[in-house]
Design an enzyme around this catalytic site. Structure first.
Site, PDB file in Angstrom:
ATOM      1  N   ARG A 184      -5.206  -8.223  -3.822  1.00  0.00           N
ATOM      2  CA  ARG A 184      -6.639  -8.506  -4.392  1.00  0.00           C
ATOM      3  C   ARG A 184      -6.007  -8.148  -6.605  1.00  0.00           C
ATOM      4  O   ARG A 184      -6.470  -8.617  -7.242  1.00  0.00           O
ATOM      5  CB  ARG A 184      -7.223  -8.160  -3.908  1.00  0.00           C
ATOM      6  CG  ARG A 184      -8.163  -9.357  -3.182  1.00  0.00           C
ATOM      7  CD  ARG A 184      -9.546  -9.053  -2.651  1.00  0.00           C
ATOM      8  NE  ARG A 184      -8.702  -7.591  -2.104  1.00  0.00           N
ATOM      9  CZ  ARG A 184      -8.866  -7.543  -0.640  1.00  0.00           C
ATOM     10  NH1 ARG A 184      -8.930  -7.477   0.235  1.00  0.00           N
ATOM     11  NH2 ARG A 184      -8.961  -5.761  -0.579  1.00  0.00           N
ATOM     12  N   GLU A 239      -7.783   5.508   3.220  1.00  0.00           N
ATOM     13  CA  GLU A 239      -8.746   5.166   4.050  1.00  0.00           C
ATOM     14  C   GLU A 239      -9.316   4.962   5.387  1.00  0.00           C
ATOM     15  O   GLU A 239      -9.810   5.485   6.618  1.00  0.00           O
ATOM     16  CB  GLU A 239     -10.381   4.276   3.601  1.00  0.00           C
ATOM     17  CG  GLU A 239     -11.690   4.316   4.108  1.00  0.00           C
ATOM     18  CD  GLU A 239     -12.349   3.006   3.191  1.00  0.00           C
ATOM     19  OE1 GLU A 239     -13.842   3.519   3.376  1.00  0.00           O
ATOM     20  OE2 GLU A 239     -12.060   2.555   2.507  1.00  0.00           O
TER      21      GLU A 239
END
Lengths: 174, 174
Positions: free
Chosen positions: A61, A98
């Site tokens: 993205r 993460e």
């Protein structure tokens, strides 16, 4: 569009990609013509007049924002990609993020020594991916001009990871 | 830049991703400021004035072109992605391609019924990926306005797969 209106176009998807993660889905902003246009314009305005050579977009993205910004700013676009995607000689950097760990790559000839490169991604979370991208740029002898994001998750330590003064983001979640 | 000059900025990498395949590496065009700008301008000029609603970029290099085009044309950008990347409800399409088989996905709410969508990717090879992207758009009740590519491999049957009149490409290899 106001930043608060841009924020309204982002969809929150609970439990993606795994339970407990609230995912900020920016595809709903991208598909909105005025929101896409306004987002890119605002990011461009922040960096217009700055002296740098290229934008590095992080797969996938990040490519969306980095490309439109590079086009509008008249700069080159460098791709920071997942392993095995770049066909010529690469540098690779492994890092933790993460949801686990990952590796990113850059073509060895993607930037020249001494060039200044702006790293661009859609969302700043822990900053691990952007930090790895910045490290790749620096390993090629170039300098990181800064880090630009559409969205910043202010409750995660991304800004601390990257250095407060080097980070710009448009939309913030606290 | 002339199309012949744009072509000079594309690198050919033999035996990628597997032996016998000559890979056209467009990252060397993307990192060239004038080449990126000129490529997007030329693609935009082809579609300026056409009546359509959105551009669908195919992961991942298709995002680069579709995004800058969508920005410049003032349209929305829809992402056609590999499986598991889109967080909300999707339609999926499996298809065969030059190097094996694959699946692409689109968000079910990415386009509205009756909208006209331009499918964009970097390279037209066999046309399998673009055809799958077009099918996904149509399964949502939208119409494919056409297929736009930066590079066309004229020695592969992509144009035949997609329909000659629906395809536009900027740089051709025969």
């Amino acid at each position: 569009m106001l930043v608060s209106d841009l924020k309204q176009t982002i969809r929150e998807v609970p439990d993606f990609p795994k339970p407990g993660i609230n995912f900020y889905d920016v595809t709903t902003l991208f598909r909105h013509p005025e929101a896409l246009r306004s987002t890119v314009r605002r990011l461009v305005e922040r960096y217009e007049g700055d002296r740098f050579d290229a934008l590095a977009g992080i797969e996938a993205r990040g490519f969306v924002l980095a490309s439109a910004m590079a086009y509008e700013l008249g700069k080159g676009l460098v791709l920071i990609r997942k392993p095995g995607k770049l066909p010529a000689e690469t540098e690779a950097e492994e890092y933790s993020l993460e949801y686990g760990s990952a590796t990113m790559e850059i073509h060895r000839d993607a930037v020249e020594k001494g060039q200044r490169v702006l790293v661009v991604d859609d969302v700043l979370a822990t900053g691990g991916t952007a930090r790895a991208a910045g490290n790749l740029v620096e390993r090629l002898g170039a300098t990181v001009e800064g880090f630009a994001f559409m969205v910043e998750l202010g409750f995660l330590p991304g800004r601390k990871t990257l250095g407060d003064e080097s980070v710009f983001s448009l939309i913030r979640y606290d």
